[in-house]
Design a protein around this motif. Structure first.
Motif, PDB file in Angstrom:
ATOM      1  N   TYR A   1      18.384   2.920  10.433  1.00  9.39           N
ATOM      2  CA  TYR A   1      18.384   4.503  10.871  1.00  9.39           C
ATOM      3  C   TYR A   1      18.983   5.287  11.090  1.00  9.39           C
ATOM      4  O   TYR A   1      18.059   6.329  11.781  1.00  9.39           O
ATOM      5  CB  TYR A   1      16.895   5.268   9.690  1.00  9.39           C
ATOM      6  CG  TYR A   1      15.956   4.440   8.388  1.00  9.39           C
ATOM      7  CD1 TYR A   1      16.323   5.014   7.608  1.00  9.39           C
ATOM      8  CD2 TYR A   1      15.299   3.425   8.865  1.00  9.39           C
ATOM      9  CE1 TYR A   1      16.213   4.237   6.157  1.00  9.39           C
ATOM     10  CE2 TYR A   1      14.656   3.212   7.645  1.00  9.39           C
ATOM     11  CZ  TYR A   1      15.052   3.417   6.982  1.00  9.39           C
ATOM     12  OH  TYR A   1      14.640   2.766   5.632  1.00  9.39           O
TER      13      TYR A   1
ATOM     14  N   ALA B   1      19.107   8.896  10.983  1.00  9.36           N
ATOM     15  CA  ALA B   1      17.219   9.865  10.406  1.00  9.36           C
ATOM     16  C   ALA B   1      17.740  10.638  10.872  1.00  9.36           C
ATOM     17  O   ALA B   1      18.482  10.246  13.346  1.00  9.36           O
ATOM     18  CB  ALA B   1      16.668   9.202  11.250  1.00  9.36           C
TER      19      ALA B   1
ATOM     20  N   GLY C   1      13.848  12.507   8.816  1.00  9.32           N
ATOM     21  CA  GLY C   1      13.937  12.241   9.720  1.00  9.32           C
ATOM     22  C   GLY C   1      13.177  12.836  10.693  1.00  9.32           C
ATOM     23  O   GLY C   1      11.908  12.657   9.501  1.00  9.32           O
TER      24      GLY C   1
ATOM     25  N   PHE D   1      10.917   5.955   5.155  1.00 11.43           N
ATOM     26  CA  PHE D   1      12.288   5.597   4.600  1.00 11.43           C
ATOM     27  C   PHE D   1      12.245   4.704   4.258  1.00 11.43           C
ATOM     28  O   PHE D   1      13.319   4.728   2.943  1.00 11.43           O
ATOM     29  CB  PHE D   1      12.667   5.931   5.967  1.00 11.43           C
ATOM     30  CG  PHE D   1      12.942   7.360   6.647  1.00 11.43           C
ATOM     31  CD1 PHE D   1      12.236   8.406   6.330  1.00 11.43           C
ATOM     32  CD2 PHE D   1      12.462   7.193   7.804  1.00 11.43           C
ATOM     33  CE1 PHE D   1      12.172   9.481   7.064  1.00 11.43           C
ATOM     34  CE2 PHE D   1      12.518   8.731   8.702  1.00 11.43           C
ATOM     35  CZ  PHE D   1      12.105   9.380   8.140  1.00 11.43           C
TER      36      PHE D   1
END
Lengths: 381, 381
Positions: free
Chosen positions: A181, A184, A157, A143
């Motif tokens: 994140y 996510a 995710g 990511f």
């Protein structure tokens, strides 16, 4: 469907009626079973997405494809069974397989390759080796790399497919959030059903989406749906329908004789408080206005007066002379209809997972008396 | 199939191997499930005939038709699913429906008409109104009439489909015998499975034949068969197979890496005392002669020496280059093979309904050490 409630009436020559019996029962039994189970799973997920992942454990191809259709009617968000999605216009979706991860020499390379091919559906399967030690850290690395390259993923995710999903999802959520994140998604799977989902959420599982396979597509907790197909009337020489009855020592197995009309009875708030079986003549608007005396056949001593209620007939003609009388609704329309019924019309108490309240199937007193008359005659004749 | 034992090996391009995954799993899972359940039902019947009556409660059409095939492989005598009988050359059979009885004004007329049409398969359904009061007496009346007309039926008797089958079959047997119909068959049905059949026979039920429906065709007691499909090796640039492994916190879910050969190991009496997983090179005849050291992966500290045993390889090539290498055996041949394996080769102790003894899946020490080496490397790498 509720015990002994007519849901389909077939009026046909005896041989024709027999020929369609098995097919009708197989369709009604299988798809009602799976739709019911799917709806339980969807309610357990409390608004989170649920996907059908069941094809490989379904009872063969029809069960996978028509089962996916039934799951969607029961309320799931989509299916991983591609042919069902195409045939019935259902949303399709899936995530990474373990084989993707195992194909590459190492997990990080596998994740990078996946992100290259599917940047906008980048749900990485993090449990091939070790979820918290390598899986989630490698996912975060990928990511980070996407962010550095300026890629804004629409959907990214992780998926957890083993281990303690409550614990692992909480820890994974923490690690993803700490890395920035928050968007996510966490998808979980692994022999889920309405009970495990309830328990995982009770224990604070941080989950956005459930992939549900074998226990939904086979309705594992009770894989048999027992609709039956019974002869209820035969035409005589004058062309009139003569009722027929089958007796059984089990009260629910005694058939309801004759042609019937079936209504759902609503109170002023639009909640269904019973279904009502009447004879072929049905219930007149005057009777509805004046109040109808109904009998619960399981407690015939308790007569009730239905007043200020609205009746909706549950059956309508869909075939005549071997041809459909109208176009079949789409699967999306059926799903919407089911959702409306369960959310707006049927009491929540009747939808509890354990010991739900029963849905009353009452009879008009005329119909009840006719049935009892036939029963006595057959029992003593 | 036993946990973690390779039963099918697919060597193919990654994409091709992925495409066949779902279909292979659906076939293996569904048919193994139903065949296993059917065999349990057949063993419970202790030599009495068992027929598959399950189509209407199967998980749709494939499940009914391929389920009938699986039931026959599991040992049933025949099926009431006509299309399956035609497609797979399985004995077909059925009895009277309740609708036959209800179509006529009275039970005796219905029985007489049936005897006229099917004198040689005259199994009369006696529970539409009252088994002992009208059903069996009316059946006896019809058998008397057939006798008077000089009709010698090849197959006649009654079917019970409700009530207490142990009691009703004993009473019916007594009435039939007293009327001189010792040759009349008693067929029973009604949500049967291996447990109810065992219990009915324990209570002295007088039964010649069982019709088994929903609980066999759906494998109700455990409707999910959990075979999986896992990547175990990938070719490298030199064309060599490099093993791959998937780790899991659940020991049985750790995959067996690399290409493998699988053997069943027999003692001098021809009984299988274990299966054996070896690497791609297999086990040499010299090793068999000198004795093989094997490891039970669930108890690796207990090494065993296999001596004076015979090995039979369990897999053989059935496809090459996308084509079958030999003709598929008929369903009757498969059923015979299964019967031979279960009756002659596999211990009865492994076939108990409750708490069966486990079937050992051992590994050669070389294969076990290779797997452990990969596990340590992945866990610490």
């Amino acid at each position: 469907m509720y015990p002994n409630e007519p849901i389909i009436t077939v009026v046909a020559d005896l041989v024709q009626a027999q020929i369609v019996e098995t097919e009708l029962l197989a369709q009604v039994n299988h798809q009602s079973l799976v739709a019911t189970k799917a709806n339980r799973v969807v309610r357990a997920a409390q608004g989170r997405a649920v996907s059908d992942f069941g094809a490989r454990r379904a009872h063969n191809n029809d069960a996978a494809v028509l089962g996916a259709r039934a799951c969607y009617i029961g309320g799931v968000t989509g299916t991983a069974t591609v042919s069902a999605a195409q045939e019935f216009d259902i949303p399709v979706g899936g995530t990474m397989a373990h084989s993707w991860v195992m194909y590459y020499q190492d997990e990080l390379t596998a994740f990078r390759k996946f992100a290259e091919v599917y940047p906008d559906n980048c749900i990485l399967l993090v449990d091939t080796y070790d979820v918290l030690k390598t899986g989630v850290p490698n996912a975060i690395k990928v990511f980070d790399e996407m962010k550095q390259k300026g890629i804004q993923s629409k959907n990214y995710g992780i998926r957890l497919d083993s281990g303690d999903l409550a614990y692992l999802s909480r820890e994974s959520r923490r690690m993803l959030d700490e890395a920035g994140y928050e968007a996510a998604k966490i998808v979980v799977s692994n022999s889920l059903d309405e009970y495990t989902i309830t328990s995982i959420l009770d224990q604070g599982g941080k989950i956005d989406s459930f992939g549900v396979g074998e226990r939904m597509i086979t309705a594992k907790s009770d894989p048999v749906f027992g609709a039956v197909y019974k002869l209820c009337a035969v035409t005589n020489d004058q062309g009139e329908f003569e009722p027929r009855i089958k007796i059984s020592e089990t009260v629910e197995k005694i058939t309801n004789p004759g042609l019937k009309r079936v209504y759902r009875v609503f109170n002023a708030e639009g909640k269904a408080f019973a279904d009502l079986i009447a004879g072929a003549d049905g219930v007149s608007p005057e009777a509805v206005r004046d109040g109808i005396i109904v009998i619960d056949p399981e407690r015939p001593w308790k007569k009730r007066l239905f007043r200020d209620c609205t009746l909706r007939e549950l059956q309508k003609k869909v075939m005549d002379g071997g041809r459909r009388t109208e176009k079949s609704p789409s699967v999306r329309e059926i799903a919407k209809y089911v959702r409306h019924q369960l959310n707006e019309e049927i009491w929540e108490e009747e939808q509890r997972f354990r010991n739900p309240h029963k849905h009353y199937i009452d009879m008009t007193s005329d119909y009840y008396n006719m049935k009892m008359g036939m029963l006595e005659e057959k029992a003593h004749g």
